[in-house]
Design an enzyme around this catalytic site. Structure first.
Site, mmCIF file in Angstrom:
data_model
loop_
_atom_site.group_PDB
_atom_site.id
_atom_site.type_symbol
_atom_site.label_atom_id
_atom_site.label_comp_id
_atom_site.label_asym_id
_atom_site.label_seq_id
_atom_site.Cartn_x
_atom_site.Cartn_y
_atom_site.Cartn_z
ATOM 1 C CE LYS A 127 108.239 137.440 35.046
ATOM 2 N NZ LYS A 127 109.219 138.510 35.028
ATOM 3 N NE ARG A 146 112.650 133.636 40.304
ATOM 4 C CZ ARG A 146 113.774 133.854 40.996
ATOM 5 N NH1 ARG A 146 113.933 133.319 42.193
ATOM 6 N NH2 ARG A 146 114.744 134.599 40.504
ATOM 7 C CB SER A 170 110.896 145.990 33.928
ATOM 8 O OG SER A 170 111.714 145.018 34.578
ATOM 9 C CD GLN A 171 114.718 140.545 32.224
ATOM 10 O OE1 GLN A 171 114.876 140.024 31.129
ATOM 11 N NE2 GLN A 171 114.709 139.836 33.345
ATOM 12 C CB SER A 178 118.582 141.670 39.573
ATOM 13 O OG SER A 178 117.457 140.851 39.315
ATOM 14 C CG ASN A 195 115.342 130.535 29.984
ATOM 15 O OD1 ASN A 195 115.020 131.501 29.305
ATOM 16 N ND2 ASN A 195 114.447 129.782 30.608
ATOM 17 N NE ARG A 199 112.056 134.410 29.453
ATOM 18 C CZ ARG A 199 112.826 134.745 30.481
ATOM 19 N NH1 ARG A 199 113.927 134.029 30.740
ATOM 20 N NH2 ARG A 199 112.532 135.761 31.243
HETATM 21 O O1 S3P Z 1 115.643 143.058 35.590
HETATM 22 C C1 S3P Z 1 115.722 142.027 36.266
HETATM 23 O O2 S3P Z 1 116.764 141.729 36.887
HETATM 24 C C2 S3P Z 1 114.544 141.136 36.350
HETATM 25 C C3 S3P Z 1 113.296 141.625 36.051
HETATM 26 C C4 S3P Z 1 112.062 140.809 36.179
HETATM 27 O O3 S3P Z 1 111.610 140.488 34.881
HETATM 28 P P1 S3P Z 1 110.397 141.276 34.120
HETATM 29 O O4 S3P Z 1 110.744 142.703 34.061
HETATM 30 O O5 S3P Z 1 110.388 140.605 32.786
HETATM 31 O O6 S3P Z 1 109.161 141.022 34.937
HETATM 32 C C5 S3P Z 1 112.304 139.521 36.969
HETATM 33 O O7 S3P Z 1 111.225 138.645 36.799
HETATM 34 C C6 S3P Z 1 113.593 138.846 36.543
HETATM 35 O O8 S3P Z 1 113.805 137.665 37.253
HETATM 36 C C7 S3P Z 1 114.779 139.746 36.798
HETATM 37 C C1 PEP Z 2 112.182 135.542 35.314
HETATM 38 C C2 PEP Z 2 113.370 135.149 35.766
HETATM 39 O O1 PEP Z 2 114.530 135.192 35.081
HETATM 40 P P1 PEP Z 2 115.084 136.064 33.845
HETATM 41 O O2 PEP Z 2 116.135 136.937 34.439
HETATM 42 O O3 PEP Z 2 115.632 135.075 32.903
HETATM 43 O O4 PEP Z 2 113.943 136.869 33.273
HETATM 44 C C3 PEP Z 2 113.501 134.584 37.140
HETATM 45 O O5 PEP Z 2 114.658 134.434 37.608
HETATM 46 O O6 PEP Z 2 112.493 134.274 37.786
#
Ligand code: S3P
Ligand code: PEP
Length: 441
Positions: free
Chosen positions: A347, A393, A174-175, A27, A97, A127
């Protein structure tokens, strides 16, 4: 890249003990790369994660005309910021992905202008991205779907952004909010921009990572709790000079859970008490299960001397690390319930259904709810070949079933298609092998 066989056999291990140096946070790595690219000035990034997800971000930035260099074979990079707009105005970008690549890049490209296509692996095209596209198109972006409506691939053309207020739904990922926040300073040239979150926001700690890194690149966001976020007019990203990427807290969860299941102590290095990653709160769940956790500035350690206790908790704030708890629940003294994890369905695979299927192979009784899992551990963990659904994971968390806990011994576990760990942790199985022992000392 690493070579793994088609399947990997893990022998039962009676003890987990040792120290693992964590790879960089996914992240933080992908946010830092994009912010460094958009900033004015040059940024030195230390200990960037080396994995598929960061590779697609690096390649995309290169195609967009951003210059970066890697220092030899290290994970230290120099990124030459372009100060707002990408030099290349036409590009076809492969996003694999990586949610942390496609979502923020979509917003940044839609507001800076040009002609771009973004696509990924087959699962990426399943997705959702519609909430983000809707939020951007509502203020004048021109993003079209070239496949199914609501999903990548996307075709982005130059639009006319006129925004002082935007709205985005937060209950799918949240992305989408992260993407708008990171792109907002590129829009807020003459007037402030407020982003309102519509409805519930999931995975909140990831927004804290976004805000923290934006601040380090010189942009302060005013916020009203989790409801709205304002970026003042004229804010721009400037390089902080150097940024060190913390170890990945989600990757830490597997080793810490191993310490909790099979004696420990297991120590992870690279992340500690000042971490900005919400996934470190995974240790609170481990503690509730009876593990002893200690933490220093740059390390975390877990150990346990007895049977793990079952847990019933809300895991919305740590969706990734919660998968590790689902497997640790096999070693608990009763049924565990993981609640509020509906985002698992969109996911790398439908994780709710996949986790239920694979946990059942090990003998567990699993009730799969719309957004929850209830896991009753088996009397004895059964040997099984775990399918991984191209989900890093799943491959990583099921390795824990080979450990022997105080309540029940681990089993012979085969991990099919283990190479999917390359998404975030190419060396995972070597690191796991380094802390597992088949004799007590
Ligand atoms: O912003 C990020 O770095 C992430 C947010 C999360 O996703 P969601 O917000 O879709 O749950 C998490 O599952 C993902 O691996 C990384
Ligand atoms: C949901 C995940 O990845 P992404 O950043 O592609 O959403 C993850 O790494 O578990």
């Amino acid at each position: 890249m690493k070579r793994y066989p088609h399947s990997l056999d893990l022998q039962p291990a009676i003890r987990a003990v040792g120290t693992v140096r964590l790879p960089g946070s996914k992240s933080i790595s992908n946010r830092t790369l994009l912010l460094a690219a958009l900033a004015e000035g040059t940024t030195e990034i230390r200990e960037l994660l080396a994995s598929d997800d960061t590779h697609v971000m690096l390649m995309a930035l290169q195609k967009l005309g951003v210059r970066w260099e890697q220092a030899g074979v290290s994970q230290d990079y120099t990124v030459h910021g372009v100060g707002g707009a990408f030099p290349t105005h036409q590009a076809d970008l492969f996003m694999g992905n990586a949610g942390t690549a496609i979502r923020p890049l979509t917003a940044a490209l839609a507001v800076t202008g040009g002609d771009y296509t973004l696509h990924g692996v087959a699962r990426m095209h399943e997705r959702p991205i519609g909430d983000l596209v809707d939020a951007l198109n509502a203020v004048g972006a021109r993003i079209a779907y070239t496949g199914e409506v609501g999903y990548p691939p996307l075709h982005i053309q130059r639009g006319h952004i006129h925004a002082h207020r935007m709205a985005v739904r937060g209950n799918v990922s949240s992305q989408f909010l992260t993407a708008l926040l990171m792109a907002a300073p590129l829009m807020a040239r003459d007037q402030a921009i407020t982003i309102d979150v519509v409805g519930e926001l999931i995975s909140k700690p990831y927004i804290e990572i976004t805000l923290n890194l934006m601040r380090r690149f010189g942009v302060e966001v005013q916020r009203d709790d989790w409801r709205s976020f304002t970026i003042a007019a004229g804010e721009r990203y400037t390089s902080p000079g150097a940024i060190h990427v913390e170890g990945d807290a989600s990757s830490a969860s597997y080793f810490l859970a191993a310490g909790a299941i099979a004696g420990g102590p297991v120590r992870v290095e690279g992340v500690g008490r000042d971490s900005i990653q919400g996934d470190l709160r995974f240790v609170e769940a481990l503690e509730q299960m009876g593990a002893q956790v200690t933490m220093g500035e740059n390390w975390v350690e877990a150990a346990s001397s007895g049977v793990l206790k079952a847990i019933d908790a809300d895991f919305n704030h740590i969706p990734d690390a919660a998968m590790t708890i689902a497997v640790a629940a096999l070693f608990a003294d009763g049924p565990s319930t993981l609640r509020n994890i509906g985002s698992w369905r969109v996911k790398e695979t439908d994780r709710l259904s996949a986790m239920a299927t694979e946990l059942r192979k090990l003998g567990a009784t699993v009730e799969e709810g719309a957004d929850s899992l209830r896991i009753t551990p088996p009397a004895e963990i059964l040997p099984a070949a775990i399918d991984t659904y191209d989900d890093h994971r799943i491959a990583m968390c099921f390795s824990l079933a080979s450990l022997t806990g105080a309540a029940r011994p681990g089993a012979r576990i085969r991990i099919n298609d283990p190479k999917c760990v390359a998404k975030t942790f190419p060396d995972y199985f070597e690191a796991f092998a380094s802390i597992t022992k088949d004799e007590l000392f």
